[in-house]
Write an enzyme that holds these catalytic residues in place. Structure first.
Site, short mmCIF file in Angstrom:
data_model
loop_
_atom_site.label_atom_id
_atom_site.label_comp_id
_atom_site.label_asym_id
_atom_site.label_seq_id
_atom_site.Cartn_x
_atom_site.Cartn_y
_atom_site.Cartn_z
N LYS A 53 0.84 -1.20 0.00
CA LYS A 53 0.00 0.00 0.00
C LYS A 53 0.88 1.25 0.00
O LYS A 53 0.59 2.23 -0.70
CB LYS A 53 -0.93 -0.01 1.22
CG LYS A 53 -2.05 -1.03 1.09
CD LYS A 53 -2.80 -1.27 2.38
CE LYS A 53 -3.81 -2.42 2.19
NZ LYS A 53 -4.43 -2.87 3.42
N GLN A 97 -4.68 -1.64 9.70
CA GLN A 97 -4.52 -2.96 9.07
C GLN A 97 -5.10 -4.04 10.00
O GLN A 97 -4.72 -4.13 11.16
CB GLN A 97 -3.03 -3.22 8.80
CG GLN A 97 -2.77 -4.50 8.05
CD GLN A 97 -3.33 -4.51 6.62
OE1 GLN A 97 -3.22 -3.54 5.88
NE2 GLN A 97 -3.98 -5.61 6.24
N ASP A 120 -11.31 2.81 3.91
CA ASP A 120 -11.55 1.37 3.77
C ASP A 120 -13.05 1.08 3.62
O ASP A 120 -13.43 -0.03 3.24
CB ASP A 120 -11.06 0.65 5.05
CG ASP A 120 -9.84 -0.21 4.79
OD1 ASP A 120 -9.56 -0.50 3.62
OD2 ASP A 120 -9.19 -0.59 5.78
#
Ligand code: NDP
Length: 285
Positions: A53, A97, A120
């Site tokens: 990422k 994460q 997200d």
């Protein structure tokens, strides 16, 4: 019939080029899109996703700020760090994460991220707005899947879409997005009886059960569009999906490969959401 392959890698490359242009023009207006990533603990798979990422952000002209935190961090300290990032003007997206160590509540962490920076698309406010058809950050994997279908001008209206899997991050949101595109949607899961009877009716089949190569040609209607979300590492180290690609390709009209399918699109939609968030701050000024 041999299916046309929908390359997520290629489409991701095209979208990332567009994002580069957008970040360059935002920079001219004094805005550098910024993504903060919180990585808790030293799980090698999570560390590798985060590195991927970070690299993708830099290439797209997005500042990436990764905080690597000890697995022993308390829930309170983590929540405080999220709160600081919610207030930081140079940060437009926050990603924690997952998975987190068991002493930290994932629900609390997801809800701590401001819905305005939840790139997200996991916050209940964004999930709710998505279901209601309002403006929302869309969860990256389902968003990527819809973009892949759009890229081939595949009309979803009135089509029967069958989703295998009902997780909060893939199955449920992709079913909602397909419904929003006017497909008729069936969502299957581990308690579904006679799975094949459902999948064989699918014009569009989304395989997201996390079971290695368990969708065979026998599950697929002639001419169906098959999207393979699964990612599995085989004993020889190579990657494969939920679908038996070779035999499925002989029946499907379109199919996504693993690797190079849904995976690259997921990161790309994260970048896209971050740039979108930066643009929204501009319209709020
Ligand atoms: P989960 O394990 O959270 O969910 C799997 C779902 O599949 C569950 O809803 C489960 O049903 C259902 N399921 C399990 N077995 C069967 C079966 N035999 N028949 C029908 N349904 C079944 O997985 P995720 O949604 O997180 O991920 C799915 C796959 O996608 C994984 O391989 C993952 O690695 C991959 N993935 C890939 C991404 C990408 O970017 N390409 C991103 C995210 C995930 P029930 O709810 O009843 O338990």
């Amino acid at each position: 019939m041999t299916a046309e392959v929908i390359s997520g890698k290629e489409l991701a490359g095209t979208i990332r080029e567009t994002l580069k242009t957008e970040t360059a023009s935002l920079k001219e207006k004094g805005i550098v899109p910024g993504l903060a990533v919180l990585l808790v603990g030293d799980d090698p798979a999570s560390a590798s996703y985060v590195r991927g990422k970070e690299k993708a952000c830099i290439e797209a002209g997005i500042t990436s700020e990764v905080q690597r935190l000890e697995a022993s961090i308390t829930e309170e300290t983590l929540l405080n760090k999220i709160e600081e990032l919610n207030r930081a003007a140079h940060i437009h997206g926050i990603l924690v994460q997952l998975p987190l160590p068991s002493h930290i509540s994932e629900d609390k962490v997801i809800e701590a991220v401001s819905p305005k920076k939840d790139v997200d698309g996991f916050h209940p406010v964004n999930v709710g707005n998505m279901v209601l058809g309002r403006q929302a950050f869309l969860s990256c994997t389902p968003y990527g899947i819809i973009e892949m279908l759009r890229s081939k001008n595949l009309s979803l209206e009135g089509k029967h879409a069958v989703v295998v899997g009902r997780s909060n991050i893939v199955g449920k949101p992709v079913a909602q997005l397909l419904l929003r595109e006017n497909a008729t949607v069936t969502c299957c899961h581990s308690r579904t009886r006679d799975l094949k009877q459902h999948t064989r009716q699918a014009d569009i089949l989304i395989a997201a059960a996390g079971m290695q190569e368990f969708i065979s040609a026998d599950h697929i209607k002639d001419g169906a569009v098959v999207i393979d979300v699964g990612i599995h590492r085989k004993e020889d180290g190579s990657l494969t999906g939920d679908v038996l690609f070779e035999e499925a390709s002989k029946k499907a009209s379109y199919i996504t490969p693993v690797p190079g399918g849904v995976g690259p699109m997921t990161i790309t939609m994260l970048l896209s959401n971050t740039v979108e968030s930066a643009k929204r701050t501009m319209s709020r000024v």
